[in-house]
Design a protein around this motif. Sequence first.
Motif: not given
Length: 395
Positions: A382-394, A368-380
Amino acid sequence: MNPDKPTYILWLPSWYPNKLEPYDGDFIQRHALAVSAFIPVHVVHFVRDKGKIITNSVFVEEKKTGNLTETIVYYSNQISSRGIIEKISSVGKFRSLYRKIIHDLFLKKGLPSLVHVHIAFKAGLVARWIRKKYAIQFFLSEHWTIYLAEARPNFKDLNYFKRYLISKIVKDASKVFPVSNYLGQAIRKRWPDVSYEVVPNVVDIKVFYPGERSVDETCHLIHISNLNYQKDPEKLFRAIKLLKAAGFKFFLDVFGTRNESIKSQINGYGIEDVVTFHQEVPQRILAEHLRNSDALILYSRYETFGCVIIEANACGIPVIVADIPVMHELVRQNENGVLVSPGSAEALADAVINVFNDRKFSKQNIVRSAKLYSYAEVGKLIFDEYLSLGTSNSG
């Protein structure tokens, strides 16, 4: 980044698996796989082929796995002589090459939402150029021990030119993602204005998972590292000598480099009959060995994280680690491992005996202690950090 306009994230790692070094920065590749479940990721990694093993000039290979695209660019220098001329030529080639590769990528694929650098030097140089030319911000993930005061070598041991460039990269990053708070604090001591958020390493729980093995009277230990100064192999092997002298029934599997110094220690301590060395192996094979072990030992002088800890825990086995600051972020005493006074072979040997004889760990709690480091947890995360930037450079 605008979530309503799907695009991609450009990853620029300074370390990444490649044909010359298949396991270099494999933890960064696992991060990329985790994030690609949420948004397309395009990795571009430049590899200098000093020995001209892959190419005499430039060779580009590309691989696509789901939402993850990996472009590995191998290059060699035409000037073979060593010295200042060769260095200047190599720097010039790297500079012109990354500008061409990135320019061509953007023409073909469009601009990324943002850039994510892993390890400041020297991929951060590419990110700074992109920031200046295309006004695209970049994040910086750091794993490097160079920032720790106790590390050998550390930041002050770098030449002035590298220190200057790394400082520019860190300061220009929109946010820094250290893999531990301990590393983040070390970075902030040098650059007080740095904004950081901890983003830990990941474990693939589809590869590292618990198994069943019969309990016997012989303790199966495992150690995974390159056995350099940081990992303190001398204390490890001294502890093994003490265990053998005490009549403790055990053996140790070591996955790491066996150089002449290590051979000398093993022979000098007379423990060659209880220590087996293995070369680096794919993760699925490593996971099998972990599942068949009673405990992992990582008795380091210093760390910024410890991927092997979460991999061992995901397999349901406890860890025996040195009681250094960063380990308190990963190990809860007597829950998923034990913290042992650092620098003492005697303390380490005692801890091994106690862990094996007590057998008080709950496999379920360890996993159970290792589940904090799963792909799903850490991937989300990082993705939330991307969203928090709040800008689009496209566009």
